[in-house]
Design an enzyme around this catalytic site. Sequence first.
Site, PDB file in Angstrom:
ATOM      1  N   ARG A  15     -10.902  11.401   8.909  1.00 57.52           N
ATOM      2  CA  ARG A  15     -12.323  11.131   8.670  1.00 57.52           C
ATOM      3  C   ARG A  15     -13.185  11.428   9.895  1.00 57.52           C
ATOM      4  O   ARG A  15     -14.410  11.553   9.773  1.00 57.52           O
ATOM      5  CB  ARG A  15     -12.486   9.660   8.234  1.00 57.52           C
ATOM      6  N   SER A  31      -7.376   6.812  -1.532  1.00 60.79           N
ATOM      7  CA  SER A  31      -8.498   5.873  -1.512  1.00 60.79           C
ATOM      8  C   SER A  31      -8.937   5.597  -2.942  1.00 60.79           C
ATOM      9  O   SER A  31      -8.980   6.508  -3.770  1.00 60.79           O
ATOM     10  CB  SER A  31      -9.661   6.471  -0.735  1.00 60.79           C
ATOM     11  N   ASP A  77       0.823  -1.218   0.000  1.00 59.69           N
ATOM     12  CA  ASP A  77       0.000   0.000   0.000  1.00 59.69           C
ATOM     13  C   ASP A  77       0.855   1.265   0.000  1.00 59.69           C
ATOM     14  O   ASP A  77       0.544   2.246  -0.659  1.00 59.69           O
ATOM     15  CB  ASP A  77      -0.893   0.032   1.255  1.00 59.69           C
ATOM     16  N   ARG A 124     -11.784   5.192  -3.798  1.00 59.32           N
ATOM     17  CA  ARG A 124     -13.183   5.616  -3.977  1.00 59.32           C
ATOM     18  C   ARG A 124     -13.341   6.813  -4.915  1.00 59.32           C
ATOM     19  O   ARG A 124     -14.365   6.958  -5.551  1.00 59.32           O
ATOM     20  CB  ARG A 124     -13.822   5.860  -2.612  1.00 59.32           C
TER      21      ARG A 124
HETATM   22  N1  UDP Z   1     -16.455   1.297   0.275  1.00 52.92           N
HETATM   23  C1  UDP Z   1     -17.735   1.290  -0.233  1.00 52.92           C
HETATM   24  N2  UDP Z   1     -18.786   1.254   0.629  1.00 52.92           N
HETATM   25  C2  UDP Z   1     -18.632   1.247   1.966  1.00 52.92           C
HETATM   26  C3  UDP Z   1     -17.316   1.247   2.480  1.00 52.92           C
HETATM   27  C4  UDP Z   1     -16.237   1.288   1.618  1.00 52.92           C
HETATM   28  O1  UDP Z   1     -17.933   1.295  -1.427  1.00 52.92           O
HETATM   29  O2  UDP Z   1     -19.635   1.220   2.679  1.00 52.92           O
HETATM   30  C5  UDP Z   1     -15.313   1.321  -0.639  1.00 52.92           C
HETATM   31  C6  UDP Z   1     -14.582   2.651  -0.557  1.00 52.92           C
HETATM   32  O3  UDP Z   1     -15.173   3.604  -1.349  1.00 52.92           O
HETATM   33  C7  UDP Z   1     -13.184   2.269  -0.973  1.00 52.92           C
HETATM   34  C8  UDP Z   1     -13.054   0.842  -0.488  1.00 52.92           C
HETATM   35  O4  UDP Z   1     -14.374   0.365  -0.265  1.00 52.92           O
HETATM   36  O5  UDP Z   1     -13.019   2.294  -2.357  1.00 52.92           O
HETATM   37  C9  UDP Z   1     -12.263   0.752   0.789  1.00 52.92           C
HETATM   38  O6  UDP Z   1     -12.781   1.717   1.676  1.00 52.92           O
HETATM   39  P1  UDP Z   1     -12.115   2.005   3.065  1.00 52.92           P
HETATM   40  O7  UDP Z   1     -12.757   3.170   3.693  1.00 52.92           O
HETATM   41  O8  UDP Z   1     -12.094   0.733   3.817  1.00 52.92           O
HETATM   42  O9  UDP Z   1     -10.606   2.284   2.714  1.00 52.92           O
HETATM   43  P2  UDP Z   1      -9.887   3.462   1.931  1.00 52.92           P
HETATM   44  O10 UDP Z   1      -9.280   2.797   0.751  1.00 52.92           O
HETATM   45  O11 UDP Z   1     -10.875   4.513   1.567  1.00 52.92           O
HETATM   46  O12 UDP Z   1      -8.887   3.932   2.924  1.00 52.92           O
END
Ligand code: UDP
Length: 389
Positions: free
Chosen positions: A221, A271, A136, A273
């Site tokens: 967060r 992330s 990571d 996301r």
């Molecule tokens: N995610 C999602 N729905 C949720 C929780 C997480 O789609 O309810 C997705 C989030 O958008 C990301 C991935 O899962 O792409 C991992 O999210 P997390 O917050 O665990 O880790 P991040 O990579 O954001 O630190």
Amino acid sequence: LPLALLLLCAFQVCSASEGKCCANHVAPWNFSLDFVPHILHALEQYRPCSSQPSDPDCECHALTIRRDLGPYAEAGITRAMISQSRRLGVVYKVIDGRIYRQPEVPHPKRCADVEDMLLGIAVELPNVEFILNVCDWPQVPFLSGFTGPVFSHSVSHQHLDIMCPAWSFSSVSGPPLQRFPHGIGQWGHMRRHMAAAAAQVSWEHKQPIGFFRGTRSSTERDTLVRLSGRSPDLVDAQYTSNVGAETVDEVPFSGHCQYKYLFNFGGITASFRLRHILLCKSLVLHVGDQWQEFFYSSLKPWVHYVPVPSNATVESLEQLLVDLRLHDDLAEEIAERGFQFVWQHLRLQDVQCYWRNLLQEYAKLLKYRVEQEPGFIEVRKQTKALQKF
Ligand code: UDP
């Protein structure tokens, strides 16, 4: 590294030579100021990133390649540098259009996903050798004396890793979700899935509240989660995983499109996301600018998303959301531009084009001939299917 560049970077000075430190820095702004002038100014400055709308040569992300390879431009990359970098990742070689790698690898699923992408372009690649970091965290801290090269999916301004597309653009190795146990989904599929989800709910029908779901992978967060507890009519932000604390169920990416304001935070690094939620046609509030992926510099603050300082207080986040409700038309326009950018310029073909251009430019810097190595295995299409996931 050239001393001048080191000094520029140490003081975070952006220069025309686009030193590594000069990523998409967001000028700090004060929440008490009206943000409308920021939007107008950003739009005035904004120029389309490619001369042709379809961007056949992926000009949109080309600057990132130039910036990341900049530190090696003068002296090139020697065999000795590669030898030093080998302990930090997986060694890949492309020879005569075929891909080879070391036999034992950490995170085989992540490797398989990257290989899937590379196999599609192998015949167009020059002979090249590179080290892929599949952990990571980036591996080349700035001013550590170690210069790499190492390819990583996400870096901060304090790292000299060369950015490459994340493994999660492919299929199986993204973070597992309750409904997607094998990862967050293949990007080509997810793009269509998200665009369809966005089309299901018009801007007027989205709930005018801020939304976030995720793990507590960074304390940044917490502020939004606190605001959510205090003003649930303004924000719904909850953790899906948080050691020793109450959590809620995950919400799939498509479920995010019900809400007008979607928050993105860095986590352990960037992330995954961000690119998904930009496809909701909701307004993305991108918190902090520490962690980058290869396409972040092409997204412009106030044009494609609202930048939020990582030290924003509960009160300032509250004020921002209240103000965004008052400027609904501007918020909708930014949301639409964010969607269009990802839809037009972050296609699977753009990701492959980025890999191709990156490896072609990087290969020009190698100061030695890439040769076969005993024990290396050839990466083939079926390698991925055979792997035990
Ligand atoms: N995610 C999602 N729905 C949720 C929780 C997480 O789609 O309810 C997705 C989030 O958008 C990301 C991935 O899962 O792409 C991992 O999210 P997390 O917050 O665990 O880790 P991040 O990579 O954001 O630190």
